[in-house]
Scaffold this motif. Structure first.
Motif, PDB file in Angstrom:
ATOM      1  N   TYR B  49      -6.425  -2.118   3.311  1.00 25.23           N
ATOM      2  CA  TYR B  49      -6.828  -0.479   2.998  1.00 25.23           C
ATOM      3  C   TYR B  49      -5.429  -0.124   2.647  1.00 25.23           C
ATOM      4  O   TYR B  49      -5.312   0.733   1.639  1.00 25.23           O
ATOM      5  CB  TYR B  49      -7.287   0.025   4.329  1.00 25.23           C
ATOM      6  CG  TYR B  49      -6.906   1.627   4.059  1.00 25.23           C
ATOM      7  CD1 TYR B  49      -6.127   2.144   4.768  1.00 25.23           C
ATOM      8  CD2 TYR B  49      -7.963   2.331   3.152  1.00 25.23           C
ATOM      9  CE1 TYR B  49      -6.117   3.549   4.806  1.00 25.23           C
ATOM     10  CE2 TYR B  49      -7.656   3.652   3.221  1.00 25.23           C
ATOM     11  CZ  TYR B  49      -6.807   4.126   4.053  1.00 25.23           C
ATOM     12  OH  TYR B  49      -6.675   5.640   3.516  1.00 25.23           O
ATOM     13  N   GLN B  50      -4.243  -0.559   3.449  1.00 27.58           N
ATOM     14  CA  GLN B  50      -3.025  -0.073   2.925  1.00 27.58           C
ATOM     15  C   GLN B  50      -2.716  -0.611   1.633  1.00 27.58           C
ATOM     16  O   GLN B  50      -1.923   0.068   0.800  1.00 27.58           O
ATOM     17  CB  GLN B  50      -1.944  -0.519   3.996  1.00 27.58           C
ATOM     18  CG  GLN B  50      -2.150  -0.200   5.095  1.00 27.58           C
ATOM     19  CD  GLN B  50      -1.599   1.342   5.625  1.00 27.58           C
ATOM     20  OE1 GLN B  50      -0.908   1.792   4.639  1.00 27.58           O
ATOM     21  NE2 GLN B  50      -1.430   1.774   6.776  1.00 27.58           N
ATOM     22  N   ARG B  53      -3.984   1.663  -1.175  1.00 24.66           N
ATOM     23  CA  ARG B  53      -3.732   2.969  -1.352  1.00 24.66           C
ATOM     24  C   ARG B  53      -2.457   3.493  -2.068  1.00 24.66           C
ATOM     25  O   ARG B  53      -1.762   2.550  -2.714  1.00 24.66           O
ATOM     26  CB  ARG B  53      -3.139   3.449   0.105  1.00 24.66           C
ATOM     27  CG  ARG B  53      -4.190   4.039   1.040  1.00 24.66           C
ATOM     28  CD  ARG B  53      -3.785   4.748   2.291  1.00 24.66           C
ATOM     29  NE  ARG B  53      -2.587   4.704   2.613  1.00 24.66           N
ATOM     30  CZ  ARG B  53      -2.101   5.399   3.447  1.00 24.66           C
ATOM     31  NH1 ARG B  53      -2.694   6.290   4.056  1.00 24.66           N
ATOM     32  NH2 ARG B  53      -0.405   5.245   4.011  1.00 24.66           N
ATOM     33  N   ALA B  54      -2.515   4.656  -2.583  1.00 24.68           N
ATOM     34  CA  ALA B  54      -1.221   5.130  -3.475  1.00 24.68           C
ATOM     35  C   ALA B  54      -0.187   4.906  -2.713  1.00 24.68           C
ATOM     36  O   ALA B  54      -0.274   5.285  -1.416  1.00 24.68           O
ATOM     37  CB  ALA B  54      -1.653   6.572  -3.986  1.00 24.68           C
ATOM     38  N   SER B  55       1.005   5.004  -3.383  1.00 31.19           N
ATOM     39  CA  SER B  55       2.235   5.030  -2.732  1.00 31.19           C
ATOM     40  C   SER B  55       2.585   6.257  -1.819  1.00 31.19           C
ATOM     41  O   SER B  55       1.929   7.376  -2.318  1.00 31.19           O
ATOM     42  CB  SER B  55       3.423   4.868  -3.767  1.00 31.19           C
ATOM     43  OG  SER B  55       3.356   5.918  -4.646  1.00 31.19           O
ATOM     44  N   ASP B  56       3.601   6.367  -1.062  1.00 27.87           N
ATOM     45  CA  ASP B  56       3.948   7.595  -0.281  1.00 27.87           C
ATOM     46  C   ASP B  56       4.427   8.427  -1.344  1.00 27.87           C
ATOM     47  O   ASP B  56       3.881   9.748  -1.141  1.00 27.87           O
ATOM     48  CB  ASP B  56       5.082   7.212   0.674  1.00 27.87           C
ATOM     49  CG  ASP B  56       4.722   6.488   1.876  1.00 27.87           C
ATOM     50  OD1 ASP B  56       5.474   5.635   2.471  1.00 27.87           O
ATOM     51  OD2 ASP B  56       3.658   6.393   1.965  1.00 27.87           O
ATOM     52  N   ARG B  59       1.176  10.269  -2.873  1.00 29.18           N
ATOM     53  CA  ARG B  59       0.698  11.157  -2.000  1.00 29.18           C
ATOM     54  C   ARG B  59       1.429  12.278  -1.940  1.00 29.18           C
ATOM     55  O   ARG B  59       0.798  13.513  -1.317  1.00 29.18           O
ATOM     56  CB  ARG B  59       0.304  10.222  -0.891  1.00 29.18           C
ATOM     57  CG  ARG B  59      -0.865   9.420  -1.137  1.00 29.18           C
ATOM     58  CD  ARG B  59      -1.512   8.596   0.219  1.00 29.18           C
ATOM     59  NE  ARG B  59      -0.438   7.520   0.554  1.00 29.18           N
ATOM     60  CZ  ARG B  59       0.047   7.529   1.541  1.00 29.18           C
ATOM     61  NH1 ARG B  59      -0.074   8.512   2.579  1.00 29.18           N
ATOM     62  NH2 ARG B  59       0.905   6.550   1.921  1.00 29.18           N
ATOM     63  N   LYS B  75      -9.451  15.194  -7.317  1.00 28.71           N
ATOM     64  CA  LYS B  75      -8.859  13.840  -7.725  1.00 28.71           C
ATOM     65  C   LYS B  75      -9.753  13.242  -8.609  1.00 28.71           C
ATOM     66  O   LYS B  75     -10.907  13.070  -8.272  1.00 28.71           O
ATOM     67  CB  LYS B  75      -8.832  13.345  -6.149  1.00 28.71           C
ATOM     68  CG  LYS B  75      -8.169  11.979  -6.366  1.00 28.71           C
ATOM     69  CD  LYS B  75      -8.062  11.236  -4.919  1.00 28.71           C
ATOM     70  CE  LYS B  75      -9.228  11.077  -4.272  1.00 28.71           C
ATOM     71  NZ  LYS B  75      -8.847  10.354  -2.908  1.00 28.71           N
ATOM     72  N   GLU B  78      -7.266   7.877  -7.677  1.00 27.76           N
ATOM     73  CA  GLU B  78      -6.058   7.581  -6.970  1.00 27.76           C
ATOM     74  C   GLU B  78      -6.008   6.110  -6.359  1.00 27.76           C
ATOM     75  O   GLU B  78      -7.009   5.737  -5.768  1.00 27.76           O
ATOM     76  CB  GLU B  78      -5.975   8.731  -5.800  1.00 27.76           C
ATOM     77  CG  GLU B  78      -4.606   8.435  -5.327  1.00 27.76           C
ATOM     78  CD  GLU B  78      -4.643   9.718  -4.082  1.00 27.76           C
ATOM     79  OE1 GLU B  78      -4.844   9.044  -2.755  1.00 27.76           O
ATOM     80  OE2 GLU B  78      -4.184  10.665  -4.387  1.00 27.76           O
ATOM     81  N   PHE B  79      -5.303   5.406  -6.885  1.00 27.36           N
ATOM     82  CA  PHE B  79      -5.451   3.811  -6.798  1.00 27.36           C
ATOM     83  C   PHE B  79      -4.039   3.353  -6.699  1.00 27.36           C
ATOM     84  O   PHE B  79      -3.184   3.567  -7.770  1.00 27.36           O
ATOM     85  CB  PHE B  79      -6.259   2.895  -7.940  1.00 27.36           C
ATOM     86  CG  PHE B  79      -6.514   1.845  -7.652  1.00 27.36           C
ATOM     87  CD1 PHE B  79      -6.065   0.863  -8.555  1.00 27.36           C
ATOM     88  CD2 PHE B  79      -7.257   1.194  -6.876  1.00 27.36           C
ATOM     89  CE1 PHE B  79      -5.918  -0.505  -8.384  1.00 27.36           C
ATOM     90  CE2 PHE B  79      -7.467  -0.040  -6.400  1.00 27.36           C
ATOM     91  CZ  PHE B  79      -6.850  -0.993  -7.377  1.00 27.36           C
ATOM     92  N   ASP B 113       1.088   2.147  -8.624  1.00 31.44           N
ATOM     93  CA  ASP B 113      -0.220   2.814  -8.304  1.00 31.44           C
ATOM     94  C   ASP B 113      -0.211   3.948  -9.293  1.00 31.44           C
ATOM     95  O   ASP B 113       0.789   4.368  -9.965  1.00 31.44           O
ATOM     96  CB  ASP B 113      -0.137   3.469  -6.954  1.00 31.44           C
ATOM     97  CG  ASP B 113       1.028   4.387  -6.727  1.00 31.44           C
ATOM     98  OD1 ASP B 113       2.123   3.885  -6.330  1.00 31.44           O
ATOM     99  OD2 ASP B 113       0.996   5.642  -6.883  1.00 31.44           O
TER     100      ASP B 113
END
Lengths: 186, 211
Positions: B49-50, B53-56, B59, B75, B78-79, B113
């Motif tokens: 999952y991590q 995810r989109a980067s910090d 986000r 949205k 977001e990938f 991402d």
């Protein structure tokens, strides 16, 4: 215990002294804070380029083998900052005053004025900050180009104004190339 | 008459407990094995999952824009791909015939991402320059500084890099494009030494400067 503390403190001091790339360009004498620029209004464009020491060293490494003289030029730099603000009737006065204020502050801080041209609709000023007889710590270029745009450039490091075009060319910073051309013409 | 004899039952502490039946021991072992497998599965699921995810920083930009204009954006996409899926893809692609430049690009990648958000019709067009400034300030608090910022009232482009020393080996960049309709955020981490080894240095510098 005391020797461990002494070793730790000595290591931290050595690490701080031996990592010049981590020193902020803001702490160096050649850095000039242009202040904040008002956000662009309708139809006006702004461009801001801020290339720091880390990115400059990457560029120097890339050109090291193919163009060693350019790499040496880049290694002498700490930062390259360019601000371009589109002009219109609403902000021309403000930008002209800003340029005049910056020039006044530079002169009061010992910067040498090497070029001042006010002709037609162009107002160009180039200032150098020397360190001793030979070395240069920074260059500031201010250009008010008629109705088009105002340009503010600050290059921190050992660089002659005539080399700004090379930096602009190698880092592909269009506004810096234009500013260098203005200096050549003036 | 003989004195009464006293007999005492054996003291429990001095007598070893009877061994549990073998069936009970096997149940305990299987319970621990099941818990272990579940733990590995959960850790794997979280890692996967991590990894997607989109980067910090992506986000954070989204969060900042939504704080300024809550309910004003939807949205579209977001990938992200983190170290694990990139490493897996790089290993697989070793066995796939590819153009050398494309192979170099893939081998240099560490993470990537992208996120796209659509401005909702009912939200005010707002001031893209102001939104971009807020996003820039939010990223600055997280250690990202703009390398290039271009814009006007309704369109902004920001290219940001971490303030901490970057190097060819650990090159990170975040690009944000904002206009009246859309916000696009892309973030990449790469090892440029791999690229340098195979590409012409002049081409690389031109592309680098074109940022």
């Amino acid at each position: 215990m005391k020797s461990i503390a002494r070793i730790t403190v000595s290591s931290l001091v050595a690490l701080t002294l031996l990592t010049p790339p981590l020193w902020a360009a803001e702490d160096t004498a050649g850095f000039v804070d242009f202040g904040k620029f008002a956000k662009p209004g309708e139809g006006r464009q702004f461009v801001e380029v801020n290339v720091g020491a880390a990115l400059i060293s990457i560029a120097a490494r890339i050109t090291e083998k193919s163009e060693p003289e350019v790499a040496e030029l880049l290694k002498g730099l700490k930062s390259v900052r360019v601000n371009v603000i589109g002009l219109d009737a609403a902000n021309r006065g403000e930008m002209t005053d800003k340029a005049a204020k910056i020039r006044g502050e530079l002169e009061s801080k010992g910067w040498e004025r090497v070029v001042t041209v006010q002709e037609k609709q162009q107002d160009v000023g180039v200032y150098l900050k020397h360190r001793g007889e030979e070395a240069i710590e920074g260059v500031v270029v201010t250009v008010i180009d008629g109705d088009k745009e105002a340009v503010f450039v600050n290059v921190v490091g050992d660089i002659r104004p005539e080399k700004l075009a090379v930096i602009g060319e190698r880092l592909n910073i269009e506004p810096l190339k234009k500013a260098a051309e203005s200096i050549k013409k003036s | 008459m003989e004195p009464p004899t006293l007999s005492f039952p054996p003291m429990p502490l001095l007598t070893p407990a009877p061994a549990a039946p073998a069936a009970v021991r096997r149940r305990h072992v299987w319970r621990w094995i099941a818990l272990g497998v579940l733990g590995v599965f959960m850790a794997g699921a979280v890692t996967v999952y991590q990894s997607f995810r989109a980067s910090d920083e992506t986000r954070l930009v989204r969060q900042t824009i939504l704080e300024v204009q809550p309910g004003g954006w939807s949205k579209q996409m977001e990938f992200g791909v983190g170290r694990l899926p990139v490493a897996a893809a790089q290993w697989v692609l070793r066995f796939v015939p590819m153009d050398p430049a494309a192979r170099t690009a893939v081998q240099s990648l560490r993470r990537a991402d992208v996120a796209i958000y659509q401005r909702l019709a009912q939200s005010a067009a707002g001031d893209s320059a102001d939104l971009a400034l807020r996003a820039r300030e939010a990223l600055a608090r997280r250690g990202w500084e703009p390398v290039v910022a271009v814009g006007e009232a309704h369109e902004s482009v920001l290219v940001l890099m971490p303030k901490a020393a970057s190097s060819l080996r650990r090159f990170n960049v975040c690009v944000m494009v904002l206009d009246e309709q859309r916000l696009v955020v892309a973030s990449v981490g790469a090892n440029l030494e791999t690229v340098m080894a195979s590409l012409n240095a002049g081409d690389l510098l031109q592309n680098f400067g074109a940022l």
